[in-house]
Enzyme design. Sequence first.
Site, mmCIF file in Angstrom:
data_model
loop_
_atom_site.group_PDB
_atom_site.id
_atom_site.type_symbol
_atom_site.label_atom_id
_atom_site.label_comp_id
_atom_site.label_asym_id
_atom_site.label_seq_id
_atom_site.Cartn_x
_atom_site.Cartn_y
_atom_site.Cartn_z
ATOM 1 N N LYS A 1 20.984 7.143 -14.024
ATOM 2 C CA LYS A 1 21.242 8.526 -14.418
ATOM 3 C C LYS A 1 21.050 8.712 -15.922
ATOM 4 C CE LYS A 1 24.205 10.516 -11.840
ATOM 5 N NZ LYS A 1 25.455 10.943 -11.178
ATOM 6 N N ARG B 1 22.515 -1.047 -3.108
ATOM 7 C CA ARG B 1 21.916 0.202 -3.559
ATOM 8 C C ARG B 1 20.400 0.124 -3.401
ATOM 9 N NH1 ARG B 1 22.331 1.396 -9.740
ATOM 10 N NH2 ARG B 1 20.555 2.694 -9.186
ATOM 11 N N GLU C 1 29.340 12.327 -8.590
ATOM 12 C CA GLU C 1 29.862 12.872 -9.834
ATOM 13 C C GLU C 1 28.892 13.960 -10.296
ATOM 14 O OE1 GLU C 1 31.320 9.744 -12.692
ATOM 15 O OE2 GLU C 1 30.328 8.446 -11.223
#
Length: 594
Positions: free
Chosen positions: A305, A295, A60
Amino acid sequence: MSSEKTPIPAGSNFIRAIIEKDLSQNKYATKKWAGSPGDAAHQDTGVVDVAKIRTRFPPEPNGYLHIGHAKSIFLNFGLARDFDGICHLRFDDTNPEKESQEYVDSISDAVKWLGFGWNNTNETNLYFASNYFDLMYRAAESLIETGHAYVDEQSADEMRINRGTLTEAGKDSPYRSRSVAENLTRFREMRDGKHADGSMVLRAKIDMASPNINMRDPAIYRVRRAHHHNTGDQWCIYPMYTFAHPIEDALERITHSICTLEFEDQRPFYDWLLERLAEAGLLAHPLPKQYEFARLNLTYVVLSKRKLIQLVEEKHVSGWDDPRLPTLAGARRRGYTPAGFKLFTDRIGVSKADSWIEYTILEDCMREVLNVDAERRIAVLDPIKLVIDNYPAGQSEDCFAPNHPLKPELGKRTVQLTKELWIEREDFMEVPSKGFFRLTPEGMVRLRYGYVVKCTGCEKDADGNVTVVHCEYLPDTKSGTPGSDSVKVKGNIHWVSVAHAYEAEVRLYDRLFKEAHPGEGKHEDGRERDFLDDINQDSVQVITTQLELSLKDAKPEESFQFERHGYFVADKKDSVAGKPVFNRTVTLRDAWQK
């Protein structure tokens, strides 16, 4: 997890095993398609394609990529490369309020820097979710027409309350039983800008009693008047990420949709949506399948983020490319290398089990790669003057230093020895401690690549600080000559000539956080810790140094080992021709060992 010192080849993992099985069964042999997804020319050619995999890296564009993304990039692009497949770079740009062209450009640069492109077999494999907005809108209307979606006008609070909990079923919306015609009318009014932002959403009609809360009629479209970096002001409704993502995968004929474990609970909706659209004739089988892996959890950094944005916007760092940040832009300025990241991702592997990786593993991987790749140079970081009293004034002679001890084919370079030299302040002690084998009054050491010298004393300022060290050299002891072994000494110090040195700015970077898990736990008074509380205030030190003259010609992003000190890189951003600024990439040894 141990930091092994041997390179690890790209080995097997559970995702690779799945792909190997799928290819052996010819699962993804399909007809070829002409044109790009979403284009009028995107047509079935009738020609059967060989079984190939298609993966994608779908960031994104709402921030800069970080170290965790490097793992995903090497996994997705690497699998496509290893199995003669194709990997798409696709921007999931469905949230215009938080996205920008700056982020698109930075992501593209990071992927290229790691060594991957998206052009293969004459295909342009660069995509944007926003290019599919027309198709996504048609898909949404199809769901309405088949009774699988409805427009809901509850408030956000009402929807949240009626959604239920992990132990209690949700309640049907009072708008859930609307007719198809009424839902189509409302949805088209949303599209045409006739309703306010947040006043209504389009929801999938699945099961409000589902044990998986993600299947309780999730929102798939919302009204949002926001300028989009790619489509401008064309749309005032935007698809939700969880709706758009599987459609993008299907349109691009992705075979293996690889994501991290937090999306595991979304997989049932992913599959449900694709099946409904396939039933309606909008998508073709075989449909993509989603596979999840753990992850990256790395100590001494934050990879959220939201937290990275906070660090940047509140100016705790100098920007997204601050060398202390775990962004790939920051890592690049720090001197971390694509080869180091590749070794790191191979070393930590791919699994479904969450675990913490020690930051030292990453640093060790960078050391291993730079030890092989970086040429050696001499740098005096905390200089004090050494005067050789019996060396002729004005004289200069050549000494020879190897460019790389592991690569003799790179030869040697010349460094000039003169009467006055710069040495490290720590290499002289007027009153030596036990085990100190460098310069002391009446003590002898070897000037690396030069002569053995004997210390004769020092000068001090009014405060008693040593300002100059004096010595005499032994003329028959120069390195590389027959007499070099005539005098045995234990100490060996590095130096640069005062007349031939290059004064430069050097930035000594360290870890941004002083705790392994920033923000975890509580203060002594019981208050919850904030990750900002754990910022290391000594994470950067800017010093003026004396460097070997050849370093004056270093190009931006050129890396060296400064002997005894560590690995340094000419700063990508602040270096100019003839005046490079150097950043410390990593020390020679782990300085954080307890």
